[in-house]
Design a protein around this motif. Structure first.
Motif, PDB file in Angstrom:
ATOM      1  N   GLN A   1       6.825 -24.950  -8.047  1.00 44.68           N
ATOM      2  CA  GLN A   1       6.597 -23.976  -6.971  1.00 44.68           C
ATOM      3  C   GLN A   1       7.835 -23.128  -6.714  1.00 44.68           C
ATOM      4  O   GLN A   1       7.736 -22.032  -6.174  1.00 44.68           O
ATOM      5  CB  GLN A   1       6.124 -24.656  -5.683  1.00 44.68           C
TER       6      GLN A   1
ATOM      7  N   THR B   1       3.171 -13.864  -2.057  1.00 40.03           N
ATOM      8  CA  THR B   1       2.146 -13.222  -2.879  1.00 40.03           C
ATOM      9  C   THR B   1       1.368 -12.207  -2.044  1.00 40.03           C
ATOM     10  O   THR B   1       1.100 -11.085  -2.491  1.00 40.03           O
ATOM     11  CB  THR B   1       1.185 -14.260  -3.484  1.00 40.03           C
TER      12      THR B   1
ATOM     13  N   CYS C   1      13.032 -15.321 -10.996  1.00 40.69           N
ATOM     14  CA  CYS C   1      11.925 -15.141 -10.051  1.00 40.69           C
ATOM     15  C   CYS C   1      12.465 -14.682  -8.699  1.00 40.69           C
ATOM     16  O   CYS C   1      11.932 -13.759  -8.081  1.00 40.69           O
ATOM     17  CB  CYS C   1      11.161 -16.459  -9.910  1.00 40.69           C
TER      18      CYS C   1
ATOM     19  N   ARG D   1       9.518 -21.712  -8.972  1.00 42.74           N
ATOM     20  CA  ARG D   1       9.565 -20.690 -10.017  1.00 42.74           C
ATOM     21  C   ARG D   1       8.399 -19.718  -9.867  1.00 42.74           C
ATOM     22  O   ARG D   1       8.060 -18.983 -10.776  1.00 42.74           O
ATOM     23  CB  ARG D   1       9.531 -21.351 -11.397  1.00 42.74           C
ATOM     24  N   ARG D   2       7.781 -19.740  -8.713  1.00 45.77           N
ATOM     25  CA  ARG D   2       6.611 -18.910  -8.420  1.00 45.77           C
ATOM     26  C   ARG D   2       6.750 -18.345  -7.005  1.00 45.77           C
ATOM     27  O   ARG D   2       7.610 -18.758  -6.242  1.00 45.77           O
ATOM     28  CB  ARG D   2       5.319 -19.741  -8.462  1.00 45.77           C
TER      29      ARG D   2
ATOM     30  N   ASP E   1       9.039 -21.528  -2.116  1.00 42.57           N
ATOM     31  CA  ASP E   1       8.830 -20.890  -3.406  1.00 42.57           C
ATOM     32  C   ASP E   1      10.164 -20.385  -3.922  1.00 42.57           C
ATOM     33  O   ASP E   1      11.216 -20.794  -3.431  1.00 42.57           O
ATOM     34  CB  ASP E   1       7.762 -19.790  -3.314  1.00 42.57           C
TER      35      ASP E   1
ATOM     36  N   ASP F   1       4.737 -15.585 -15.107  1.00 40.81           N
ATOM     37  CA  ASP F   1       4.183 -16.678 -14.314  1.00 40.81           C
ATOM     38  C   ASP F   1       4.214 -16.374 -12.821  1.00 40.81           C
ATOM     39  O   ASP F   1       3.273 -16.649 -12.102  1.00 40.81           O
ATOM     40  CB  ASP F   1       4.937 -17.983 -14.587  1.00 40.81           C
ATOM     41  N   ALA F   2       5.318 -15.809 -12.348  1.00 43.33           N
ATOM     42  CA  ALA F   2       5.440 -15.542 -10.916  1.00 43.33           C
ATOM     43  C   ALA F   2       4.574 -14.372 -10.480  1.00 43.33           C
ATOM     44  O   ALA F   2       3.962 -14.405  -9.414  1.00 43.33           O
ATOM     45  CB  ALA F   2       6.901 -15.274 -10.556  1.00 43.33           C
TER      46      ALA F   2
END
Length: 181
Positions: free
Chosen positions: A165, A174, A134, A167-168, A151, A57-58
């Protein structure tokens, strides 16, 4: 322009996270893509679930190629980038991400250790496992703690936030991962 007015006229500038180094768990520059991982025999099936959520997911919105290595290669050429481990850490420490093999200003291998006894203290064990995984995974990708991070790289202390958010990786982290890989 609107944001500057809301912030009292000051302009916000995005700044790059600094690279960590081999002396801590603050995100030394990873070696290269793909970012392979494996599980040591110490990792329980329960913990693998939280790690898997974090891994897919992340990392999904990033350009990082994440590959599972069935056998942990702990030395030599082609060693596994991330070795997940489960263990007992100091009181109040739920995870650690030290670089175990630092060479030519890059980290060839991280040992990511999670402590279920420290993580599973509240009522949201699966969420807390995914958030912690994460966070430590981010260090293996070169990310540092984001002081005002919204995050999973937040330095949350003993009670991590439960919002998705956390867990990402947010846009800022990013983009760093995309640039670095």
């Amino acid at each position: 322009m609107v944001l500057a007015a809301i912030m009292g006229g000051s302009a916000l500038t995005a700044s790059a996270d600094p690279w960590g180094n081999q002396t801590g768990d603050t995100g030394a520059h990873p070696d290269e893509d793909p970012h392979g991982y494996c599980y040591s025999p110490t990792v329980s099936a329960d913990l693998k679930s939280g790690i898997n959520e974090a891994m897919w997911d992340a990392m999904d919105p990033t350009q990082v190629n994440v590959n599972y290595d069935g056998d942990c290669k702990l030395s030599g050429g082609g060693e596994t980038d991330v070795v997940w481990r489960q263990g007992n850490l100091a009181e109040g420490v739920s995870g650690k991400a030290p670089c175990e093999d630092y060479d030519n200003d890059r980290c060839d291998q991280y040992y990511l250790t999670l402590d279920l006894g420290q993580i599973n203290k509240g009522s949201h064990d699966e969420i807390d496992q995914a958030q912690t995984a994460c966070h430590e995974l981010g260090h293996s990708g070169g990310l540092t703690h984001g002081g005002s991070s919204t995050d999973c790289m937040i330095n949350s202390g003993s009670t991590p936030p439960t919002g998705i958010q956390f867990r990402r990786y947010g846009k800022h982290h990013t983009q760093h991962l995309n640039d670095w890989f």
